[in-house]
Design a protein around this motif. Sequence first.
Motif, PDB file in Angstrom:
ATOM      1  N   PRO A 108      64.837  48.859  71.666  1.00  0.00           N
ATOM      2  CA  PRO A 108      63.462  48.672  72.097  1.00  0.00           C
ATOM      3  C   PRO A 108      62.750  49.968  72.497  1.00  0.00           C
ATOM      4  CG  PRO A 108      64.883  48.215  73.944  1.00  0.00           C
ATOM      5  CD  PRO A 108      65.761  48.680  72.799  1.00  0.00           C
ATOM      6  N   GLN A 109      62.957  51.066  71.826  1.00  0.00           N
ATOM      7  CA  GLN A 109      62.246  52.299  72.151  1.00  0.00           C
ATOM      8  C   GLN A 109      60.746  52.054  72.109  1.00  0.00           C
ATOM      9  OE1 GLN A 109      63.645  55.318  69.471  1.00  0.00           O
ATOM     10  NE2 GLN A 109      65.629  55.473  70.457  1.00  0.00           N
ATOM     11  N   SER A 110      60.004  52.829  72.869  1.00  0.00           N
ATOM     12  CA  SER A 110      58.560  52.597  72.989  1.00  0.00           C
ATOM     13  C   SER A 110      57.833  52.707  71.658  1.00  0.00           C
ATOM     14  CB  SER A 110      57.949  53.570  73.999  1.00  0.00           C
ATOM     15  OG  SER A 110      58.188  54.903  73.584  1.00  0.00           O
ATOM     16  N   SER A 111      58.334  53.559  70.752  1.00  0.00           N
ATOM     17  CA  SER A 111      57.679  53.714  69.447  1.00  0.00           C
ATOM     18  C   SER A 111      57.908  52.509  68.537  1.00  0.00           C
ATOM     19  CB  SER A 111      58.174  54.981  68.765  1.00  0.00           C
ATOM     20  OG  SER A 111      59.583  54.929  68.604  1.00  0.00           O
ATOM     21  N   ALA A 112      58.870  51.657  68.889  1.00  0.00           N
ATOM     22  CA  ALA A 112      59.217  50.513  68.046  1.00  0.00           C
ATOM     23  C   ALA A 112      58.056  49.532  67.883  1.00  0.00           C
ATOM     24  CB  ALA A 112      60.436  49.792  68.607  1.00  0.00           C
ATOM     25  N   ALA A 113      57.272  49.347  68.946  1.00  0.00           N
ATOM     26  CA  ALA A 113      56.180  48.362  68.909  1.00  0.00           C
ATOM     27  C   ALA A 113      55.104  48.729  67.900  1.00  0.00           C
ATOM     28  CB  ALA A 113      55.571  48.209  70.296  1.00  0.00           C
ATOM     29  N   GLU A 114      54.933  50.005  67.645  1.00  0.00           N
ATOM     30  CA  GLU A 114      53.880  50.465  66.740  1.00  0.00           C
ATOM     31  C   GLU A 114      54.360  50.657  65.301  1.00  0.00           C
ATOM     32  OE1 GLU A 114      50.721  50.553  67.739  1.00  0.00           O
ATOM     33  OE2 GLU A 114      51.540  49.782  69.615  1.00  0.00           O
ATOM     34  N   SER A 115      55.613  50.399  65.017  1.00  0.00           N
ATOM     35  CA  SER A 115      56.168  50.622  63.679  1.00  0.00           C
ATOM     36  C   SER A 115      55.559  49.663  62.669  1.00  0.00           C
ATOM     37  CB  SER A 115      57.688  50.435  63.692  1.00  0.00           C
ATOM     38  OG  SER A 115      58.287  51.420  64.500  1.00  0.00           O
ATOM     39  N   ALA A 116      55.392  50.157  61.451  1.00  0.00           N
ATOM     40  CA  ALA A 116      54.839  49.329  60.373  1.00  0.00           C
ATOM     41  C   ALA A 116      55.808  48.214  59.983  1.00  0.00           C
ATOM     42  CB  ALA A 116      54.519  50.194  59.159  1.00  0.00           C
ATOM     43  N   TYR A 117      57.110  48.490  60.079  1.00  0.00           N
ATOM     44  CA  TYR A 117      58.123  47.503  59.696  1.00  0.00           C
ATOM     45  C   TYR A 117      59.136  47.327  60.811  1.00  0.00           C
ATOM     46  CZ  TYR A 117      56.187  48.216  55.061  1.00  0.00           C
ATOM     47  OH  TYR A 117      55.323  48.298  53.998  1.00  0.00           O
ATOM     48  N   ARG A 118      59.568  46.081  60.948  1.00  0.00           N
ATOM     49  CA  ARG A 118      60.608  45.741  61.922  1.00  0.00           C
ATOM     50  C   ARG A 118      61.777  45.168  61.148  1.00  0.00           C
ATOM     51  NH1 ARG A 118      59.952  43.730  67.325  1.00  0.00           N
ATOM     52  NH2 ARG A 118      62.015  43.517  68.210  1.00  0.00           N
ATOM     53  N   VAL A 119      62.988  45.661  61.426  1.00  0.00           N
ATOM     54  CA  VAL A 119      64.202  45.195  60.762  1.00  0.00           C
ATOM     55  C   VAL A 119      65.114  44.573  61.815  1.00  0.00           C
ATOM     56  CG1 VAL A 119      66.245  45.865  59.440  1.00  0.00           C
ATOM     57  CG2 VAL A 119      64.054  47.011  59.004  1.00  0.00           C
ATOM     58  N   GLY A 120      65.374  43.281  61.684  1.00  0.00           N
ATOM     59  CA  GLY A 120      66.320  42.590  62.551  1.00  0.00           C
ATOM     60  C   GLY A 120      67.589  42.305  61.774  1.00  0.00           C
ATOM     61  N   VAL A 121      68.734  42.481  62.417  1.00  0.00           N
ATOM     62  CA  VAL A 121      70.021  42.285  61.739  1.00  0.00           C
ATOM     63  C   VAL A 121      70.909  41.389  62.588  1.00  0.00           C
ATOM     64  CG1 VAL A 121      72.058  43.412  60.752  1.00  0.00           C
ATOM     65  CG2 VAL A 121      69.839  44.604  60.721  1.00  0.00           C
ATOM     66  N   ASP A 122      71.386  40.309  61.976  1.00  0.00           N
ATOM     67  CA  ASP A 122      72.328  39.391  62.622  1.00  0.00           C
ATOM     68  C   ASP A 122      73.645  39.492  61.860  1.00  0.00           C
ATOM     69  OD1 ASP A 122      73.633  37.370  63.971  1.00  0.00           O
ATOM     70  OD2 ASP A 122      72.523  35.757  63.003  1.00  0.00           O
ATOM     71  N   VAL A 123      74.594  40.235  62.417  1.00  0.00           N
ATOM     72  CA  VAL A 123      75.898  40.404  61.772  1.00  0.00           C
ATOM     73  C   VAL A 123      76.717  39.143  62.029  1.00  0.00           C
ATOM     74  CG1 VAL A 123      78.021  41.768  61.657  1.00  0.00           C
ATOM     75  CG2 VAL A 123      75.816  42.915  62.027  1.00  0.00           C
ATOM     76  N   ALA A 138      75.967  39.895  56.796  1.00  0.00           N
ATOM     77  CA  ALA A 138      74.832  39.986  57.702  1.00  0.00           C
ATOM     78  C   ALA A 138      73.594  39.301  57.144  1.00  0.00           C
ATOM     79  CB  ALA A 138      74.513  41.453  57.989  1.00  0.00           C
ATOM     80  N   LEU A 139      72.883  38.625  58.020  1.00  0.00           N
ATOM     81  CA  LEU A 139      71.541  38.119  57.718  1.00  0.00           C
ATOM     82  C   LEU A 139      70.571  39.164  58.267  1.00  0.00           C
ATOM     83  CD1 LEU A 139      71.919  34.435  58.937  1.00  0.00           C
ATOM     84  CD2 LEU A 139      71.626  35.171  56.588  1.00  0.00           C
ATOM     85  N   TRP A 140      69.583  39.528  57.473  1.00  0.00           N
ATOM     86  CA  TRP A 140      68.636  40.531  57.956  1.00  0.00           C
ATOM     87  C   TRP A 140      67.228  40.186  57.511  1.00  0.00           C
ATOM     88  CZ3 TRP A 140      66.469  43.209  53.809  1.00  0.00           C
ATOM     89  CH2 TRP A 140      67.215  43.207  52.624  1.00  0.00           C
ATOM     90  N   THR A 141      66.273  40.680  58.287  1.00  0.00           N
ATOM     91  CA  THR A 141      64.867  40.373  58.056  1.00  0.00           C
ATOM     92  C   THR A 141      64.044  41.647  58.144  1.00  0.00           C
ATOM     93  OG1 THR A 141      65.166  38.198  59.066  1.00  0.00           O
ATOM     94  CG2 THR A 141      62.917  38.995  58.870  1.00  0.00           C
ATOM     95  N   VAL A 142      63.147  41.811  57.189  1.00  0.00           N
ATOM     96  CA  VAL A 142      62.159  42.895  57.241  1.00  0.00           C
ATOM     97  C   VAL A 142      60.804  42.229  57.446  1.00  0.00           C
ATOM     98  CG1 VAL A 142      61.013  44.755  55.968  1.00  0.00           C
ATOM     99  CG2 VAL A 142      63.492  44.430  55.740  1.00  0.00           C
ATOM    100  N   SER A 143      60.080  42.672  58.470  1.00  0.00           N
ATOM    101  CA  SER A 143      58.750  42.131  58.764  1.00  0.00           C
ATOM    102  C   SER A 143      57.729  43.261  58.746  1.00  0.00           C
ATOM    103  CB  SER A 143      58.727  41.479  60.147  1.00  0.00           C
ATOM    104  OG  SER A 143      59.689  40.460  60.228  1.00  0.00           O
TER     105      SER A 143
END
Length: 196
Positions: A108-123, A138-143
Motif C-alpha cells: 500500500p505505498q502512497s504512490s499506489a493509489a495514483e497508479s494507472a493499473y492495479r495488479v492483485g495476486v491470489d496465490v 495463482a489467480l490474478w487481476t489487472v484493473s
Amino acid sequence: MKKIEILILGTLALLLANCASTRAPQFYTLSPSLTGVGATSTNVSVSVGPVSIPADVDRPQIVVRTGPNQVLLAEFDRWASPLKSNIARVIAENLATVLGTAQVSVFPQSSAAESAYRVGVDVIRFESELGKRVVLDALWTVSSRKSGRTESRRTNMTESAEGGGYTGLVAAHSRALGRLSGEIAETIWEFEALKP
C-alpha cells in the motif's frame, strides 16, 4: 547433594553442547528473473498488491512437500522476509523491467493509489519439492483506474528444481514468478493498446 549438582551441571553441559552443534539458519530471498531486452521506456504506472498466499506457506520456514498429504518445515532454511511481500516485490521488479518503467510500486505505498493499473495476486498453490520441482498456481487481476476495465486470469505452472538444494528451489520459484510477471505485463500491454 554433590551427586545432584554434578548431574545438573552435566545435563546443562550436554544441552549447551547440543545447541552449539546445531547449524546456523540459512536465509533465502526470491529474485527478479526478467530482463528488459527490447523493452521501450514507458510512462505506465502500476501498483502490485495485495498479494495473498496459502496459510500453510505463510511462515518464515520454507515449506517442502514430502508426500501427497505431508509437508516439512525447513527449520534451518528460511525466507529472509515475509513470503507475500517477497512475492509482491519480485513481481513489481519484473514488471518495472519488462514494461520499461520506474513507476511500479508495491501496495500500500502512497504512490499506489495514483497508479494507472492495479495488479492483485491470489496465490493458490506455492509448492516446493526439494530436488524435483515447484508449483505456482495463482489467480490474478489487472484493473485500469481510468477505464475501469478489469481482466482476471489464472496461471498454473511447474518449474524444475533439480539439484541445488534450497538454492535451486528458490531459483525455480523466482523463474515461475518471472513467467507469471510476463503474463501480467502482456495484459497491461493489451490494455495500453486499447487506449484511444
